[in-house]
Design an enzyme around this catalytic site. Structure first.
Site, PDB file in Angstrom:
ATOM      1  N   ASN A 391     -40.604  44.868 -21.810  1.00 31.44           N
ATOM      2  CA  ASN A 391     -40.232  44.989 -20.406  1.00 31.44           C
ATOM      3  C   ASN A 391     -41.111  44.118 -19.518  1.00 31.44           C
ATOM      4  O   ASN A 391     -40.690  43.074 -19.041  1.00 31.44           O
ATOM      5  CB  ASN A 391     -40.292  46.461 -19.987  1.00 31.44           C
ATOM      6  CG  ASN A 391     -39.669  46.682 -18.613  1.00 31.44           C
ATOM      7  OD1 ASN A 391     -39.281  45.741 -17.932  1.00 31.44           O
ATOM      8  ND2 ASN A 391     -39.589  47.919 -18.197  1.00 31.44           N
ATOM      9  N   ASP A 392     -42.358  44.540 -19.344  1.00 33.64           N
ATOM     10  CA  ASP A 392     -43.229  43.837 -18.400  1.00 33.64           C
ATOM     11  C   ASP A 392     -43.391  42.354 -18.729  1.00 33.64           C
ATOM     12  O   ASP A 392     -43.486  41.530 -17.823  1.00 33.64           O
ATOM     13  CB  ASP A 392     -44.604  44.510 -18.356  1.00 33.64           C
ATOM     14  CG  ASP A 392     -44.515  45.923 -17.803  1.00 33.64           C
ATOM     15  OD1 ASP A 392     -43.549  46.207 -17.067  1.00 33.64           O
ATOM     16  OD2 ASP A 392     -45.398  46.738 -18.102  1.00 33.64           O
ATOM     17  N   VAL A 393     -43.395  42.009 -20.014  1.00 34.04           N
ATOM     18  CA  VAL A 393     -43.614  40.606 -20.391  1.00 34.04           C
ATOM     19  C   VAL A 393     -42.406  39.724 -20.090  1.00 34.04           C
ATOM     20  O   VAL A 393     -42.438  38.530 -20.322  1.00 34.04           O
ATOM     21  CB  VAL A 393     -44.000  40.462 -21.888  1.00 34.04           C
ATOM     22  CG1 VAL A 393     -45.300  41.169 -22.177  1.00 34.04           C
ATOM     23  CG2 VAL A 393     -42.891  40.947 -22.792  1.00 34.04           C
ATOM     24  N   THR A 394     -41.314  40.351 -19.589  1.00 32.58           N
ATOM     25  CA  THR A 394     -40.126  39.567 -19.225  1.00 32.58           C
ATOM     26  C   THR A 394     -39.854  39.624 -17.729  1.00 32.58           C
ATOM     27  O   THR A 394     -38.872  39.073 -17.257  1.00 32.58           O
ATOM     28  CB  THR A 394     -38.872  40.121 -19.927  1.00 32.58           C
ATOM     29  OG1 THR A 394     -38.622  41.447 -19.429  1.00 32.58           O
ATOM     30  CG2 THR A 394     -39.047  40.179 -21.427  1.00 32.58           C
ATOM     31  N   ALA A 432     -46.403  49.043 -16.808  1.00 30.31           N
ATOM     32  CA  ALA A 432     -47.102  48.782 -15.556  1.00 30.31           C
ATOM     33  C   ALA A 432     -46.515  49.594 -14.408  1.00 30.31           C
ATOM     34  O   ALA A 432     -47.034  49.580 -13.301  1.00 30.31           O
ATOM     35  CB  ALA A 432     -47.055  47.295 -15.222  1.00 30.31           C
TER      36      ALA A 432
END
Lengths: 466, 98
Positions: A391-394, A432
């Site tokens: 999720n956050d890394v995209t 996050a």
């Protein structure tokens, strides 16, 4: 403590050289296994050398034999039955053992020599050894608990936590300094142990699951440095070399992890990231549009006859143990002529390199696993990007939204693909606690469900269609 | 209070080994960061050297022997486990052509 047998130093020298070769060979996949063997040989040499060092009594050998057998009897089955998904936990647990071993040797050394005039430097090194060893012990145990989900994976934050943590660390350092100047002070000795143990807990409690890669690397470094300190205490250069190699390895890995999140050490340790979700209306996109889920059939129709697909795995894939199902989908796609690649973000998962290990376990060839910097230029040409439990890394907010906690973090440019299929268990925001604006884009297809289930059904749909 | 023997030599060894470590680890492919970590984990169990000496030598207090023995157990778990797991992980890495 001097070894009485003069040849032992040569054995230690050979051992140190093998440790260095071991890390050198570990650099490339081609030679990595040789590296592991060199490391094993180095350790065997170190143990044999120590056993013939002299000064060990008959009864001593008995104690040693029993301890070695017990350790091997526990360690071997643990290593053989452990599932690959448990690698992060196991790593954390072994940092705990490493820290404890160094700390206990420090305690033993202190108890033996406290009243026999150790030099200031020796006591100082001993204090460092105990401080690092004990904080690594409790810190790693806690990290283990979080990774195993025995305790909450969320960051536990409370008012004034940084003050409490830094206060405890200050007490530990002051007692170490006092002990160095007054080696006979058993009070300072006791306070040092307690404060170090407590600080390890306080250090890890406010850290959430997704920051674990950094934390594990830092603990790795501490475990090595405590061995190094032991080398100074015992005047043993092999301990210093091996400890320093381990310490720098942890240091570099944690720097790599921090860079991949665009955060500083201090921010990871004291930032309390991931404690409270800030995204209120979960099922809304940033534009207020309601987000609808798509079906397996929808996803299949998009994937049919594509030229290129990039799969982005994340921690969700590890949790669902979906790596084999993902590999099957990759096979099905490859069978229809699609070029399939995997995009690996450095902090995807719970430890450095986590995704590479899981996908290798599922027989994905490692030349299909592409690092972020190499693959980002390929997203604009990709027909579909499939996000599996990442999720956050995209999250494009990392590029554009200055108010986002993710701002500045290098991300995988998933949003540049023609279509994004986002597989997600629920609409909960990522670690996050930030909404991902990808969900609201017209090119995005949300498919809700457990990653393994969705993947398996997708594969079944493809096979039924042929 | 006297200068411990070999302090400056030990500091030399420490500093040189650290720089060497930085260079070596920087050369490790990101693909291999997990096995690297389990390898260095195993290497950290070098603390076993200190534990063996502590346990094996005669002491006035039995407590010291016991502490040393516990440290040997911990280090052995790490050493054996670390090298075995690294081997298991590395065995899984395959190239497309193979």
């Amino acid at each position: 403590m001097q070894e009485t047998n003069p040849y032992v130093q040569y054995v230690y020298l050979a051992s140190a050289a093998l440790f260095i070769l071991s890390l050198k060979w570990m650099g490339q996949v081609r030679t990595a296994r040789r590296g592991n063997w060199a490391g094993t040989a180095a350790m065997v040499l170190a143990v044999l050398g120590t056993l013939i060092a002299g000064g060990i009594t008959g009864q001593g050998y008995l104690w040693i034999a029993v301890a070695l057998v017990v350790g091997a009897a526990i360690g071997t089955p643990m290593a053989i039955v452990m599932p690959m998904t448990a690698v992060p936990q196991r790593t954390a647990l072994s940092h705990a053992f490493g820290g404890l071993a160094a700390a206990l040797v420090g305690v033993a050394e202190y108890l033996e020599n406290a009243n026999s005039g150790m030099s200031t430097f020796t006591v100082g090194a001993l204090s460092v050894e105990m401080l690092l060893g004990f904080l690594t012990f409790t810190g790693s145990l806690l990290a283990f608990g979080k990774l195993q989900e025995i305790i909450t994976t969320k960051a536990v934050i409370y008012p004034g936590r940084n003050l409490v943590s830094i206060g405890t660390l200050t007490i530990a350092i002051l007692s170490a300094a006092f002990l160095t100047l007054n080696p006979a002070s058993t009070a300072a000795f006791g306070v040092l142990i307690c404060a170090s143990l407590l600080f390890g807990v306080l250090l890890i409690i406010p850290i959430g699951g997704a920051d674990m890669p950094t934390v594990i690397a830092i603990l790795n470094s501490y475990a090595g440095l405590s061995s190094c300190a032991m080398g100074f205490v015992m005047n043993n250069k092999l301990l210093i070399v091996a400890g320093a190699l381990d310490g720098t390895s942890g240091l570099i890995l944690s720097i790599v992890m921090c860079k991949a999140m665009n955060r500083s050490f201090a921010n990871v340790l004291f930032g309390g990231m991931g404690a409270t979700p800030t995204g209120g209306g979960a099922a809304k996109s940033p534009t207020g549009k309601a987000i609808v889920g798509f079906s397996i059939e929808d996803a299949k129709s998009i994937l049919q006859d594509t030229r290129s697909v990039i799969i982005v795995p994340g921690y969700g894939m590890a949790v669902a143990q979906a790596q084999h199902a993902v590999k099957e989908l990759a096979n099905v796609l490859a069978a229809q002529g699609t070029d399939v690649k995997f995009a690996i973000h450095p902090v995807a998962g719970r430890m450095p390199g986590h995704m590479n290990v899981l996908l290798s376990e599922a027989d994905v060839p490692y030349d299909q696993l592409v690092e972020m910097e190499m693959i980002n230029s390929s997203f604009p040409e990709a027909d579909v990007a499939i996000v599996v439990g990442a999720n956050d890394v995209t999250n494009p907010a990392a590029r554009t939204d200055k108010t986002s906690p993710l701002y500045g973090m290098p991300i995988l440019d998933v949003d540049k693909a023609r279509t994004v299929i986002f597989i997600k268990r629920s609409m909960n925001p990522g670690f996050a606690g930030v909404d991902n604006e990808l969900f609201g884009l017209d090119k995005t297809m949300m498919v809700f469900g457990d990653a393994k289930k969705v993947m398996t059904e997708l594969v079944a749909a493809f096979k039924a269609g042929h | 209070m006297h200068e411990p023997s070999g302090l400056i030599e030990n500091l030399f060894v420490f500093v040189l080994a650290s720089f060497l470590g930085l260079e070596l680890i920087r050369g490790v492919s990101r693909l291999l960061h997990t096995p690297l970590m389990s390898l260095t984990n195993a290497i950290a169990s070098i603390a076993i050297v200190g534990s063996l000496l502590m346990t094996g030598r005669p002491h006035e207090s039995q407590l010291i022997t016991v502490l040393g023995a516990v440290a040997i157990v911990c280090s052995t778990i790490n050493a054996v486990g670390g090298f075995l797991i690294t081997e298991r992980i590395l065995k899984m890495f395959k190239k497309r052509s193979e």
